[in-house]
Scaffold this motif. Sequence first.
Motif, short mmCIF file in Angstrom:
data_model
loop_
_atom_site.label_atom_id
_atom_site.label_comp_id
_atom_site.label_asym_id
_atom_site.label_seq_id
_atom_site.Cartn_x
_atom_site.Cartn_y
_atom_site.Cartn_z
N ARG A 132 3.52 -13.18 -32.36
CA ARG A 132 3.34 -11.92 -31.64
C ARG A 132 4.65 -11.38 -31.08
N ASN A 139 1.77 -5.71 -34.61
CA ASN A 139 0.34 -5.81 -34.33
C ASN A 139 -0.47 -6.12 -35.59
N LEU A 192 -5.47 -6.72 -38.60
CA LEU A 192 -6.33 -7.11 -37.48
C LEU A 192 -7.72 -6.47 -37.52
N TRP A 202 5.98 -8.35 -36.66
CA TRP A 202 4.53 -8.57 -36.69
C TRP A 202 3.77 -7.23 -36.62
N ILE A 205 -8.99 -10.12 -31.90
CA ILE A 205 -7.93 -11.11 -32.05
C ILE A 205 -6.85 -10.90 -30.97
N ASN A 206 -6.76 -9.70 -30.44
CA ASN A 206 -5.85 -9.45 -29.32
C ASN A 206 -6.48 -9.71 -27.96
#
Lengths: 399, 399
Positions: free
Chosen positions: B224, B231, B146, B229, A283-284
């Motif tokens: 972001r 990460n 994530l 957030w 996702i990054n």
Amino acid sequence: MKHPNLRHIKYLVIFGALLFSSFTSAELLVVKQRFETTNFKTFNGQTIKKVAVGWESYGKLNAQKDNVILVTHFFSGNSHAAGKYSKDDKQAGYWDALIGPGKAIDTNKFYVISVDSLANLAAKDPNVITTGPASINPDTGKAYGLDFPVVTIRDFVNVQKLVLESLGIKKLHAVIGASMGSMQAIDWASAYPDWVPRMISVIGSGQSDAWTTALIERWAIPIRLDPNWRNGDYYEHTAPTEGLIAALMFITQDALTPQAFNQIGQTKAINHQALQTEPLHSINGTYSITNWLRERAATRAKLVDANHLLYLARASQLFIAGHGKNLTEGLKKIKAKSLFLPSSNDLLLMPYLSHEANQQLQDLGKDSQLQELSGDSGHLNGVIGISQKAQQIKEFIEQ
Amino acid sequence: MKHPNLRHIKYLVIFGALLFSSFTSAELLVVKQRFETTNFKTFNGQTIKKVAVGWESYGKLNAQKDNVILVTHFFSGNSHAAGKYSKDDKQAGYWDALIGPGKAIDTNKFYVISVDSLANLAAKDPNVITTGPASINPDTGKAYGLDFPVVTIRDFVNVQKLVLESLGIKKLHAVIGASMGSMQAIDWASAYPDWVPRMISVIGSGQSDAWTTALIERWAIPIRLDPNWRNGDYYEHTAPTEGLIAALMFITQDALTPQAFNQIGQTKAINHQALQTEPLHSINGTYSITNWLRERAATRAKLVDANHLLYLARASQLFIAGHGKNLTEGLKKIKAKSLFLPSSNDLLLMPYLSHEANQQLQDLGKDSQLQELSGDSGHLNGVIGISQKAQQIKEFIEQ
């Protein structure tokens, strides 16, 4: 990281100085000059104790001082409208295709002048002289930050007027500007109607409506979200570079169109889908088209002050021709004959904005006309595509 | 803070559930149901150990199980496409004007079904059941963040297929979806051509090109930038609400047009220029139009998870019909007859995207047609303005 499509980048990107090289034989060499004044009263009633701005001129002021064409610059621009600082410069001023000896705005006839705005975006550009939140506040010896007064399009106009008056000029032959420059041009015509017999608004507007105000707010939001912004008080700390980069990415895309943008995105090097596995797996992970936008913005950000961007955004949001209660009141004061050149596929200052101003002027019995710019580049048609209307501009200013 | 123009807000704003009340006499009462599966393989090769999603249906599945119309939902939506949960509900599902007894998608004939997406935006909505980064990772007992796999439009399709198969369904009568739902609809037709004899893409696209990918990236950027957030690892901390609100503000404006937006902005209560002195006097002063956008977004944000927004944005960016190397490869596999209904003034998924897909299908010898939606509301014409094409949709699915 280098991309092989620099040719595309060259033609397509960035408000500002880096547009295209002059292809004329007669090179115009120019010098940035400095204007200073004290105790400048802003439209909102505050005072800036010391103001300094840069300016440039092309051509010669005649004895009657009545051959002056003022060029008002866009959001990311400055007074470098034409010519080069030295023969070795790779890029000429942004409207070099329009302004010069024998060109549509003929510097053999006219004295063309342009002034750096207050709170100019490129505060760190050595070729820009400006006063804004990044300047030293004489009361504190430190950068103003948000203590700098909110400035308006009218303030830019009034600084320009002081520059002109310092040269003994009392009237313009014409005023012309693109985008935020168009706001200054039409505000000039309303604020000082006896100064302005001819006004050309390129990719412009008569006012910032609710839509445009909200659209411009998007450029401010990422800067305010950046924790390094610190309510504008970052001059002795790390600058809010990430927020600034995001804002500049938004501006770049807003000024283009899918047609122009996809020419970049679909070149092999930065194909947005095929062969890009990183976005699928993390996702990054980032798309090369995003990386490309980001790299351009990061390069540009080195010359830009984030607070200045906020101030220019606010000036643009506050804009209404004449700075009165409503648009009609402002337009009523205009004596100039007007020419509007919106871009048909502009997604930033959409053509309806120019149509509205033109229509209202006509309804008020004023001499106003409109022609649309074409091309794939949206808002940027008014900068990189201006040559298509060179003949009409020439006729308009020489009539 | 309340505004008097709730009538405008009601008609103009918000993807999602709050659109307009059913005005039909025959009220459809619906129940959100739950589907669970284990070890779901994602398109990118990962495994989600436990998946739960919500789904709704309208009408009755016939004995042959061949009267199924799948409705795939948009970015900010969920499976509540029609009907109400109780007679007291103020709002019906978003396409209630289209779906119901005797309506264009006639629930007296068809069994209409819709499924909540993975990583559904409104993760905190009690009427949504979804699995995404805010869900508990069985391996750790904590939210995935994530670590949740990047999911794609194909994954949404595959979850829907599992739901359908759990009901013994082996083929659709038609699939129809708006916006991100259109992506699922056309990907269904490419991935499982024998399932899909009819496909309707509303305000849709055949792929996310470079322009659209960069446009969607703007929704991710403010999240972001928000220091909360972290990460994506914020579930035991303060959520990145400011970044999320900014993203939702951007989405709301992207889905509208100046014409629709200015109806709000120019009402007296939130006139964007006149009587607004605060923006003129303080750089932190805000316009009422911005406040209005922000308040709507802040209300909506209470039901939304920020990481889910990032995942849906990525799924939308990764979209290409058929999820193959290029669009043509994906379209070649389609056996459905196709109907594209782009909105003529859509600024988000611009009509050229539908025209390209339709043209390519026709060039490949497929049965495909396109009609444009009209109205002032841009992208939202495909949600709040869908009734204008009710008859065409009815004929298309009943042929």
